[in-house]
Design a protein around this motif. Structure first.
Motif, PDB file in Angstrom:
ATOM      1  N   SER A 125      -9.816  -2.221  16.542  1.00 25.00           N
ATOM      2  CA  SER A 125     -10.328  -1.351  15.483  1.00 25.00           C
ATOM      3  C   SER A 125      -9.499  -0.085  15.336  1.00 25.00           C
ATOM      4  CB  SER A 125     -11.791  -0.974  15.749  1.00 25.00           C
ATOM      5  OG  SER A 125     -11.902  -0.125  16.882  1.00 25.00           O
ATOM      6  N   GLN A 126      -8.806   0.297  16.410  1.00 25.02           N
ATOM      7  CA  GLN A 126      -7.976   1.505  16.378  1.00 25.02           C
ATOM      8  C   GLN A 126      -6.500   1.170  16.209  1.00 25.02           C
ATOM      9  OE1 GLN A 126      -9.490   4.822  16.520  1.00 25.02           O
ATOM     10  NE2 GLN A 126     -10.997   3.282  15.915  1.00 25.02           N
ATOM     11  N   SER A 127      -6.168  -0.107  16.111  1.00 27.37           N
ATOM     12  CA  SER A 127      -4.792  -0.518  15.867  1.00 27.37           C
ATOM     13  C   SER A 127      -4.599  -0.708  14.361  1.00 27.37           C
ATOM     14  CB  SER A 127      -4.469  -1.798  16.634  1.00 27.37           C
ATOM     15  OG  SER A 127      -5.335  -2.841  16.241  1.00 27.37           O
ATOM     16  N   TRP A 128      -3.442  -1.216  13.949  1.00 29.20           N
ATOM     17  CA  TRP A 128      -3.167  -1.280  12.507  1.00 29.20           C
ATOM     18  C   TRP A 128      -4.152  -2.129  11.706  1.00 29.20           C
ATOM     19  CZ3 TRP A 128      -2.370  -5.704   9.875  1.00 29.20           C
ATOM     20  CH2 TRP A 128      -1.816  -6.815  10.518  1.00 29.20           C
ATOM     21  N   PRO A 129      -4.717  -3.231  12.221  1.00 26.37           N
ATOM     22  CA  PRO A 129      -5.677  -3.963  11.397  1.00 26.37           C
ATOM     23  C   PRO A 129      -6.891  -3.115  10.994  1.00 26.37           C
ATOM     24  CG  PRO A 129      -4.919  -5.367  13.179  1.00 26.37           C
ATOM     25  CD  PRO A 129      -4.417  -3.982  13.476  1.00 26.37           C
ATOM     26  N   GLY A 130      -7.433  -2.358  11.953  1.00 28.54           N
ATOM     27  CA  GLY A 130      -8.569  -1.505  11.643  1.00 28.54           C
ATOM     28  C   GLY A 130      -8.202  -0.389  10.689  1.00 28.54           C
ATOM     29  N   LYS A 131      -7.031   0.201  10.888  1.00 29.24           N
ATOM     30  CA  LYS A 131      -6.589   1.302  10.019  1.00 29.24           C
ATOM     31  C   LYS A 131      -6.306   0.816   8.608  1.00 29.24           C
ATOM     32  CE  LYS A 131      -4.707   4.006  13.848  1.00 29.24           C
ATOM     33  NZ  LYS A 131      -3.491   4.549  14.498  1.00 29.24           N
ATOM     34  N   LEU A 132      -5.696  -0.370   8.504  1.00 25.02           N
ATOM     35  CA  LEU A 132      -5.400  -0.911   7.175  1.00 25.02           C
ATOM     36  C   LEU A 132      -6.687  -1.281   6.447  1.00 25.02           C
ATOM     37  CD1 LEU A 132      -3.316  -1.862   5.111  1.00 25.02           C
ATOM     38  CD2 LEU A 132      -3.315  -4.086   6.236  1.00 25.02           C
ATOM     39  N   PHE A 133      -7.620  -1.903   7.152  1.00 21.64           N
ATOM     40  CA  PHE A 133      -8.898  -2.258   6.547  1.00 21.64           C
ATOM     41  C   PHE A 133      -9.624  -0.996   6.072  1.00 21.64           C
ATOM     42  CE2 PHE A 133     -13.435  -3.275   6.652  1.00 21.64           C
ATOM     43  CZ  PHE A 133     -13.464  -4.466   5.945  1.00 21.64           C
ATOM     44  N   GLY A 134      -9.604   0.044   6.892  1.00 24.61           N
ATOM     45  CA  GLY A 134     -10.241   1.306   6.509  1.00 24.61           C
ATOM     46  C   GLY A 134      -9.576   1.933   5.309  1.00 24.61           C
ATOM     47  N   ARG A 135      -8.237   1.908   5.269  1.00 27.47           N
ATOM     48  CA  ARG A 135      -7.494   2.462   4.134  1.00 27.47           C
ATOM     49  C   ARG A 135      -7.840   1.701   2.857  1.00 27.47           C
ATOM     50  NH1 ARG A 135      -2.649   5.013   2.655  1.00 27.47           N
ATOM     51  NH2 ARG A 135      -2.116   5.602   4.788  1.00 27.47           N
ATOM     52  N   GLU A 136      -7.879   0.378   2.965  1.00 29.04           N
ATOM     53  CA  GLU A 136      -8.174  -0.450   1.796  1.00 29.04           C
ATOM     54  C   GLU A 136      -9.615  -0.276   1.346  1.00 29.04           C
ATOM     55  OE1 GLU A 136      -6.995  -2.786  -1.252  1.00 29.04           O
ATOM     56  OE2 GLU A 136      -5.679  -2.166   0.391  1.00 29.04           O
ATOM     57  N   PHE A 137     -10.491   0.018   2.295  1.00 25.56           N
ATOM     58  CA  PHE A 137     -11.898   0.226   1.976  1.00 25.56           C
ATOM     59  C   PHE A 137     -12.095   1.523   1.187  1.00 25.56           C
ATOM     60  CE2 PHE A 137     -16.330   1.341   2.915  1.00 25.56           C
ATOM     61  CZ  PHE A 137     -16.958   0.124   2.688  1.00 25.56           C
ATOM     62  N   ILE A 138     -11.388   2.574   1.582  1.00 27.14           N
ATOM     63  CA  ILE A 138     -11.544   3.881   0.950  1.00 27.14           C
ATOM     64  C   ILE A 138     -10.752   3.981  -0.348  1.00 27.14           C
ATOM     65  CG2 ILE A 138     -11.093   6.356   1.203  1.00 27.14           C
ATOM     66  CD1 ILE A 138     -11.613   6.053   4.168  1.00 27.14           C
ATOM     67  N   ALA A 139      -9.497   3.550  -0.308  1.00 29.40           N
ATOM     68  CA  ALA A 139      -8.619   3.649  -1.469  1.00 29.40           C
ATOM     69  C   ALA A 139      -7.951   2.295  -1.706  1.00 29.40           C
ATOM     70  CB  ALA A 139      -7.563   4.739  -1.250  1.00 29.40           C
ATOM     71  N   PRO A 140      -8.640   1.365  -2.357  1.00 27.58           N
ATOM     72  CA  PRO A 140      -8.086   0.026  -2.557  1.00 27.58           C
ATOM     73  C   PRO A 140      -6.757   0.062  -3.304  1.00 27.58           C
ATOM     74  CG  PRO A 140     -10.417   0.097  -3.160  1.00 27.58           C
ATOM     75  CD  PRO A 140      -9.982   1.512  -2.950  1.00 27.58           C
ATOM     76  N   SER A 141      -5.818  -0.711  -2.830  1.00 25.80           N
ATOM     77  CA  SER A 141      -4.531  -0.802  -3.500  1.00 25.80           C
ATOM     78  C   SER A 141      -4.675  -1.665  -4.749  1.00 25.80           C
ATOM     79  CB  SER A 141      -3.475  -1.401  -2.571  1.00 25.80           C
ATOM     80  OG  SER A 141      -3.844  -2.724  -2.226  1.00 25.80           O
ATOM     81  N   MET A 142      -3.727  -1.528  -5.657  1.00 24.20           N
ATOM     82  CA  MET A 142      -3.773  -2.293  -6.898  1.00 24.20           C
ATOM     83  C   MET A 142      -3.248  -3.709  -6.711  1.00 24.20           C
ATOM     84  SD  MET A 142      -5.139  -0.194  -8.973  1.00 24.20           S
ATOM     85  CE  MET A 142      -4.895  -1.024 -10.535  1.00 24.20           C
ATOM     86  N   VAL A 143      -2.713  -4.014  -5.541  1.00 22.78           N
ATOM     87  CA  VAL A 143      -2.067  -5.314  -5.349  1.00 22.78           C
ATOM     88  C   VAL A 143      -2.806  -6.193  -4.327  1.00 22.78           C
ATOM     89  CG1 VAL A 143       0.178  -4.366  -5.928  1.00 22.78           C
ATOM     90  CG2 VAL A 143      -0.525  -4.458  -3.541  1.00 22.78           C
TER      91      VAL A 143
END
Length: 235
Positions: A125-143
């Motif tokens: 959860s504190q490695s890149w999968p958790g960080k990426l999921f959190g980023r996508e959750f807050i600010a979804p990318s257009m792609v």
């Protein structure tokens, strides 16, 4: 002269496409895995818009043609990385299997939250999968396409069915939606908030694998209490 130049261009050992095609299956799989790992770290830190193919290939130590060969381009790579992040955190299939193995809605809620808490208290959860999921959750990318939305929709539907059974209300009732948000809000906080800051704010909060059962029990009891209060207030 033109024909010679064409033949020479196709046979040159410096061609990224030719070199990638000559990879053995094992080496090809290794290259793909290296790209996913390197891209995951960079996308989690910089987002899709801030990442470049050159940076990813340099970090992965692969030829710059590898992204196109394995993923069709940066968009395909990002979607593959997002799918990998979801797989490493907790798959929808695992959640469905855990829930459907139980018949009692209370046990179903416990099974659902148990898997989420196990993920949140693990290093992933504190490695890149958790960080990426959190980023996508807050600010979804257009792609991101429908990968992220489809996963969230499936999990939301599963939780709605549990809350609907616990409250006796239809799955599309606004009260069920509010109940789902209330249940998932603590989980979202644990995923998104910086752990060092959270530890300063709540020094007694122990987020380790050993504490997962206790935390799960707390969230289940808290959720059941809240849902019971809502049902009682509407009667």
């Amino acid at each position: 002269m033109k024909r010679k130049n064409v033949r020479r261009a196709k046979s040159t050992p410096d061609s990224g496409t030719v070199r990638t095609r000559r990879q053995s299956p094992a080496r090809s799989d290794r290259t793909r895995a290296q790209l996913l790992e390197a891209a995951g770290r960079i996308f989690a830190a910089q987002g899709f818009d801030g990442a470049t193919g050159q940076d990813i290939c340099r970090k992965a130590r692969v030829h710059t043609a590898a992204i196109v060969y394995h993923f069709g381009g940066m968009v395909g790579l990002y979607r593959a990385v997002l799918s990998e992040a979801l797989r490493r955190l907790v798959t929808t299939e695992a959640l469905v299997n855990a829930v459907t193995a139980q018949s009692d809605p209370r046990r179903q809620l416990e099974a659902f939250l148990s898997l989420i808490v196990q993920t949140l208290t693990s290093p992933v959860s504190q490695s890149w999968p958790g960080k990426l999921f959190g980023r996508e959750f807050i600010a979804p990318s257009m792609v991101s396409g429908r990968v992220h939305d489809r996963a969230l929709a499936s999990r939301s539907k599963l939780l709605k069915s549990i809350v609907s059974a616990l409250t006796g209300k239809a799955a599309n009732d606004p009260a069920v939606a509010r109940g789902c948000i209330s249940i998932m809000a603590p989980c979202a906080l644990l995923l998104l908030v910086d752990r060092r800051k959270l530890k300063r704010l709540a020094p007694g909060l122990n987020l380790t694998a050993a504490s997962a059962p206790q935390l799960t029990r707390h969230l289940v009891d808290f959720s059941l209490g809240g849902l019971a209060a809502i049902v009682g207030a509407n009667h």
